[in-house]
Every structure is written in structure tokens, then in C-alpha cells.
Write a protein that holds these residues in place. Structure first.
Motif, PDB file in Angstrom:
ATOM      1  N   PRO A  54     -62.908  26.583 135.320  1.00 54.79           N
ATOM      2  CA  PRO A  54     -64.112  26.181 134.583  1.00 54.79           C
ATOM      3  C   PRO A  54     -65.357  26.148 135.468  1.00 54.79           C
ATOM      4  CG  PRO A  54     -62.259  24.795 133.971  1.00 54.79           C
ATOM      5  CD  PRO A  54     -61.796  25.649 135.119  1.00 54.79           C
ATOM      6  N   ALA A  55     -65.229  25.627 136.689  1.00 59.78           N
ATOM      7  CA  ALA A  55     -66.372  25.560 137.594  1.00 59.78           C
ATOM      8  C   ALA A  55     -66.871  26.962 137.950  1.00 59.78           C
ATOM      9  CB  ALA A  55     -65.996  24.795 138.857  1.00 59.78           C
ATOM     10  N   ASN A  56     -65.940  27.875 138.195  1.00 58.75           N
ATOM     11  CA  ASN A  56     -66.335  29.233 138.560  1.00 58.75           C
ATOM     12  C   ASN A  56     -67.020  29.917 137.388  1.00 58.75           C
ATOM     13  OD1 ASN A  56     -65.913  32.273 139.102  1.00 58.75           O
ATOM     14  ND2 ASN A  56     -65.404  31.301 141.053  1.00 58.75           N
ATOM     15  N   THR A  57     -66.509  29.667 136.183  1.00 58.12           N
ATOM     16  CA  THR A  57     -67.129  30.247 134.988  1.00 58.12           C
ATOM     17  C   THR A  57     -68.563  29.757 134.834  1.00 58.12           C
ATOM     18  OG1 THR A  57     -65.009  30.464 133.852  1.00 58.12           O
ATOM     19  CG2 THR A  57     -66.976  30.417 132.477  1.00 58.12           C
ATOM     20  N   ILE A  58     -68.769  28.453 135.002  1.00 62.43           N
ATOM     21  CA  ILE A  58     -70.120  27.896 134.901  1.00 62.43           C
ATOM     22  C   ILE A  58     -71.021  28.500 135.965  1.00 62.43           C
ATOM     23  CG2 ILE A  58     -71.503  25.788 135.102  1.00 62.43           C
ATOM     24  CD1 ILE A  58     -68.908  24.272 134.166  1.00 62.43           C
TER      25      ILE A  58
ATOM     26  N   ALA B   3     -76.569  21.938 128.633  1.00 57.72           N
ATOM     27  CA  ALA B   3     -76.362  22.108 127.196  1.00 57.72           C
ATOM     28  C   ALA B   3     -75.995  23.548 126.865  1.00 57.72           C
ATOM     29  CB  ALA B   3     -77.623  21.692 126.437  1.00 57.72           C
ATOM     30  N   GLN B   4     -76.690  24.492 127.510  1.00 60.35           N
ATOM     31  CA  GLN B   4     -76.375  25.906 127.298  1.00 60.35           C
ATOM     32  C   GLN B   4     -74.958  26.218 127.762  1.00 60.35           C
ATOM     33  OE1 GLN B   4     -79.452  28.241 129.237  1.00 60.35           O
ATOM     34  NE2 GLN B   4     -79.930  29.187 127.275  1.00 60.35           N
ATOM     35  N   ALA B   5     -74.563  25.659 128.899  1.00 63.84           N
ATOM     36  CA  ALA B   5     -73.223  25.895 129.428  1.00 63.84           C
ATOM     37  C   ALA B   5     -72.164  25.434 128.433  1.00 63.84           C
ATOM     38  CB  ALA B   5     -73.045  25.183 130.765  1.00 63.84           C
ATOM     39  N   ALA B   6     -72.408  24.294 127.790  1.00 64.25           N
ATOM     40  CA  ALA B   6     -71.455  23.780 126.798  1.00 64.25           C
ATOM     41  C   ALA B   6     -71.383  24.709 125.591  1.00 64.25           C
ATOM     42  CB  ALA B   6     -71.867  22.371 126.377  1.00 64.25           C
ATOM     43  N   ARG B   7     -72.547  25.204 125.138  1.00 64.11           N
ATOM     44  CA  ARG B   7     -72.554  26.086 123.966  1.00 64.11           C
ATOM     45  C   ARG B   7     -71.872  27.413 124.257  1.00 64.11           C
ATOM     46  NH1 ARG B   7     -77.912  24.174 123.449  1.00 64.11           N
ATOM     47  NH2 ARG B   7     -78.739  26.102 124.335  1.00 64.11           N
ATOM     48  N   VAL B   8     -72.152  27.984 125.425  1.00 63.86           N
ATOM     49  CA  VAL B   8     -71.630  29.307 125.749  1.00 63.86           C
ATOM     50  C   VAL B   8     -70.133  29.280 126.038  1.00 63.86           C
ATOM     51  CG1 VAL B   8     -71.717  31.193 127.456  1.00 63.86           C
ATOM     52  CG2 VAL B   8     -73.841  30.196 126.579  1.00 63.86           C
TER      53      VAL B   8
ATOM     54  N   THR C  52     -66.959  17.629 130.507  1.00 57.78           N
ATOM     55  CA  THR C  52     -66.337  18.563 131.451  1.00 57.78           C
ATOM     56  C   THR C  52     -67.408  19.332 132.208  1.00 57.78           C
ATOM     57  OG1 THR C  52     -64.433  18.820 129.989  1.00 57.78           O
ATOM     58  CG2 THR C  52     -64.751  20.508 131.676  1.00 57.78           C
ATOM     59  N   ILE C  53     -68.420  19.794 131.477  1.00 59.64           N
ATOM     60  CA  ILE C  53     -69.537  20.501 132.107  1.00 59.64           C
ATOM     61  C   ILE C  53     -70.196  19.596 133.141  1.00 59.64           C
ATOM     62  CG2 ILE C  53     -71.829  21.496 131.752  1.00 59.64           C
ATOM     63  CD1 ILE C  53     -69.712  23.298 130.671  1.00 59.64           C
ATOM     64  N   GLY C  54     -70.456  18.348 132.747  1.00 55.23           N
ATOM     65  CA  GLY C  54     -71.121  17.416 133.656  1.00 55.23           C
ATOM     66  C   GLY C  54     -70.327  17.157 134.915  1.00 55.23           C
ATOM     67  N   LEU C  55     -69.011  17.020 134.768  1.00 63.18           N
ATOM     68  CA  LEU C  55     -68.142  16.765 135.922  1.00 63.18           C
ATOM     69  C   LEU C  55     -68.243  17.891 136.942  1.00 63.18           C
ATOM     70  CD1 LEU C  55     -65.847  15.001 137.167  1.00 63.18           C
ATOM     71  CD2 LEU C  55     -64.237  16.460 135.917  1.00 63.18           C
ATOM     72  N   HIS C  56     -68.130  19.128 136.452  1.00 64.20           N
ATOM     73  CA  HIS C  56     -68.160  20.274 137.362  1.00 64.20           C
ATOM     74  C   HIS C  56     -69.559  20.520 137.929  1.00 64.20           C
ATOM     75  CE1 HIS C  56     -64.025  21.440 136.745  1.00 64.20           C
ATOM     76  NE2 HIS C  56     -64.185  21.443 135.440  1.00 64.20           N
ATOM     77  N   VAL C  57     -70.571  20.379 137.100  1.00 60.95           N
ATOM     78  CA  VAL C  57     -71.939  20.591 137.576  1.00 60.95           C
ATOM     79  C   VAL C  57     -72.297  19.558 138.640  1.00 60.95           C
ATOM     80  CG1 VAL C  57     -74.380  20.458 136.924  1.00 60.95           C
ATOM     81  CG2 VAL C  57     -72.785  21.785 135.538  1.00 60.95           C
TER      82      VAL C  57
END
Length: 400
Positions: A10-14, A27-32, A39-44
């Protein structure tokens, strides 16, 4: 061309989405991606802490809070790209988004002493790094492009008569040792193909890039945006395919009857009696043939047309075998005469199977002599993005 593989973390994808410009906010990362915002917040947050990403306020209108804009950070590292060519060598710095930050050209022939060439590469790289406030410690990957077949297992050029004087020299190891980073050496045709592929949409792949220069090379990029190197890295070395076993016409490789002995720029200049070989500056030979073309010299135009006919039949075979969606023709032969492209195109559409040509597009390189550099930057970025999330530097041959 930004490809996000399904098997990446997931981190690499982001990170890859941010590097490719597809995503600029959480927000865009979550939508895409469809991932939960938590999960997005944790990795970011972890990538921000490591410096792999940075998050800045993006200016907005008078109302509302400014959005937070994600970008790839300095912690992802940088790539030193070294593009060796017979008449000059380029050194560039690129980042994890595959953007070339700066490049410089060294006016030196590869026929010179390799130590002298490498010494100038190192000094030029130091200057380019310093201009951007960078040091060797910021270099996380080195990519080298060479105009010769590659022995990937040994890390050397694979034919001693091509790129003569460099046989046995472990270019990638020398570069890696100097910059204290993993280094990958690849054939220029492969990197040119990857560079050309970055200009295309995914439905324009697979791609064949033909480099029509002193020799003839092909770079193959598959439908999933990967360089096809073959089992030992020699895929695409088409210039030494023998088309006439009875021929006495010598090729640069030492064999006789190769396609390169009939259809390369070296073969054309040999036919015209233009002096080449050891001790002759190849730039002078190129200047001579360019002047002959400008004067519409019949013998020169005829020799180029004959070479293009051979190339057309060879390309038709490649089309039937590889079934590409796009063929790109690059190199000085294409730049010398429009007839080369039109002749190759005409023969391919006439000779190749109709099922393989009905959607085939054949055209010139859009990047010119920058193709290998763009490909090197793309390959280097891919290595950086993987390595930045392993907490270390990239290692091993790329699968790109």
C-alpha cells in the motif's frame, strides 16, 4: 506512462501515485486506491517522517482551509544517469518522479582511454550534484546506458569489437563504487525503448524501438511496460542476424553477411568510401555523409534507400514475431533522410501479416537523442521508489 502493479505494498502504491502526479492529497489517494483514509494516513505519516514524502500547504481561495499537497521528498533520493555514446557522454541527475533535474554533456569519444572518460564522468557528476545542493550521499541509484550488447551476469559489454577498449571493464561496479550506490548498466536500445514508451498510453504498447546508427539495435517493451531483455540480456541485438550465409561482406562483429553489414550507417558509409575505423573521428564521418545528403548526392541517397529496404524486411519479420502496437525509428539514419522511415513503413505494411499491421503505428522518435536519458530516468525512478520503502538502497537488476 505510470503503471501501478497490483502486487506492490500500500505504501509503495501511494508513493508511486504521488510520484506520477496522479495523486496530490490524502483524500485523492483514498479515492484512487479505495483504501480507508486511516490506512492512507498511517502510511503517509510514516513516509513524511522518513522524508520520502513532503506535505505542503497548497494555496486556495479566500474561503476554507488550504489543502495539503503531497510531493515526493528528498528522502527518496536521486539517480545519477550516465549516457555513454560513441561521440559524447552525458551525465544527468534525476529524481523519484523520473524528472531530469540537470544534465551536462562531455565532449569525448569512447575510443579514448576508459579511465579518462570515467574520470570526466565523475567530475561532471560532482558539479551537477553541487549545482542542486546535493552530494554523493543523496545518490541512491546509478543507471548507465552503453551502445553495446551487455553481459548482465558479468556486468561488462558482451562483444569486444563493439565499444572496443572497454572489454572486461565492469562499468556498473566502477560507477557504483564511486557513488556508493547500486548501479545498473543497460544497452542503449533498451533504455531508448523505455524512454519512448513513457510518451505513450498503455494501449499503444507493446513497442519496438529500432536504433539505426553505426550499428542496429532493437529495444522491446512489453504490454505491461517492461523491458524484454531475454534470458541473458541479449534480446534485441538484431544487427548481427545473418541474412546471407554466402556473403563475403564483413560486419563489425567479425562475421559475414549480417544485416548490419548491409543496413547500418557504418555499412552505408563503407559503401560510399567514407573513412572510418580506428584513429578516425566518427564526427567527421557523420559530417561528411550529412553534407552529401544535403547536396542530394545520388550515390548517398541510393545507399540509404538500399539500407532502408533491408531494414524494412527485417522490421516486417519483427512485427510478425513480436506483434507490437508501435514501432519507433530513431538514430542518425532516420535523421539523415525521410526516405528511410517511409521505405521501412511501406515494406512493413506490404510484407508483414495483415492481422499484425491493421493497428500498427510506425513513426520517428519524439525524444531524439534524449530517449536513452528519459529511459534511464524512468528506470532509476522505479528503483528509487522500491528502495525508499525498504529503508535502504535499491539492489539487483531491475525487472522494468
Amino acid at each position: 506512462m505510470n503503471e501501478i502493479a497490483l502486487d506492490r505494498s500500500p505504501a509503495n502504491t501511494i508513493l508511486r501515485l504521488v510520484a506520477g502526479g496522479t495523486v496530490t492529497s490524502r483524500a485523492q489517494a483514498a479515492r484512487v486506491t479505495g483504501m480507508a483514509r486511516s490506512t492512507i494516513g498511517l502510511h503517509v505519516d510514516q513516509m513524511l517522517q522518513d522524508g520520502v514524502l513532503v506535505e505542503n500547504d497548497e494555496p486556495q481561495g479566500a474561503r476554507g482551509r488550504p489543502a495539503k499537497e503531497l510531493k515526493v521528498g528528498r528522502g527518496a533520493g536521486y539517480v545519477v544517469d550516465v549516457i555513454f555514446d560513441r561521440t559524447e557522454t552525458s551525465v544527468a541527475i534525476s529524481d523519484a518522479s523520473a524528472a531530469v533535474l540537470e544534465s551536462a554533456t562531455i565532449d569525448i569519444l569512447l575510443s579514448h582511454d576508459p579511465d579518462s572518460v570515467l574520470e570526466q564522468v565523475f567530475s561532471t557528476a560532482d558539479e551537477v550534484l553541487a549545482e542542486h545542493g546535493l552530494a554523493i550521499a543523496d545518490v541512491r541509484q546509478v543507471i548507465a546506458s552503453v551502445p553495446a550488447p551487455i553481459d548482465f551476469q558479468k556486468g561488462v559489454t558482451a562483444h569486444r569489437s563493439i565499444m572496443a577498449g572497454w572489454e572486461g571493464i565492469q562499468i556498473a561496479k566502477i560507477l557504483g563504487d564511486h557513488f556508493r550506490a547500486p548501479a545498473l548498466m543497460d544497452n542503449d536500445a533498451n533504455l531508448m525503448a523505455l524512454g519512448a514508451a513513457t510518451m505513450l498510453h498503455e494501449d499503444e504498447l507493446p513497442l519496438v524501438h529500432l536504433q539505426l546508427s553505426t550499428g542496429i539495435g532493437a529495444g522491446l517493451v512489453t504490454a505491461d511496460s517492461k523491458i524484454h531483455r531475454g534470458a541473458d540480456g541479449s534480446a534485441g541485438d538484431i544487427g548481427h542476424l545473418r541474412i546471407d550465409r554466402q556473403s563475403e561482406v564483413p560486419c563489425q562483429c567479425g562475421k559475414r553477411g549480417c544485416i548490419g553489414a548491409y543496413a547500418s550507417l557504418h555499412a552505408v558509409m563503407t559503401q560510399l568510401g567514407i573513412e572510418q575505423g580506428t584513429g578516425v573521428d566518427p564526427r567527421a564521418a557523420r559530417k561528411t555523409i550529412t553534407q552529401l545528403v544535403k547536396r542530394s548526392d545520388p550515390a548517398t541517397l541510393g545507399a540509404l534507400r538500399d539500407a532502408a529496404v533491408h531494414l524494412g524486411y527485417l522490421t516486417a519479420i519483427l512485427v510478425d514475431m513480436f506483434n507490437p502496437r508501435t514501432i519507433v525509428l530513431g538514430g542518425p539514419m532516420v535523421e539523415l533522410s525521410d526516405d528511410v522511415l517511409s521505405t521501412v513503413r511501406g515494406i512493413v505494411y506490404q510484407e508483414a501479416m495483415s492481422v499484425a499491421t491493421r493497428r500498427l503505428v510506425i513513426g520517428p522518435s519524439r525524444l531524439g537523442n534524449k530517449s536513452a536519458l528519459v529511459g534511464a530516468a524512468r528506470l532509476g525512478a522505479d528503483k528509487l521508489l522500491d528502495a525508499s520503502l525498504r529503508g535502504g538502497r535499491s539492489a539487483g537488476p531491475s525487472k522494468a
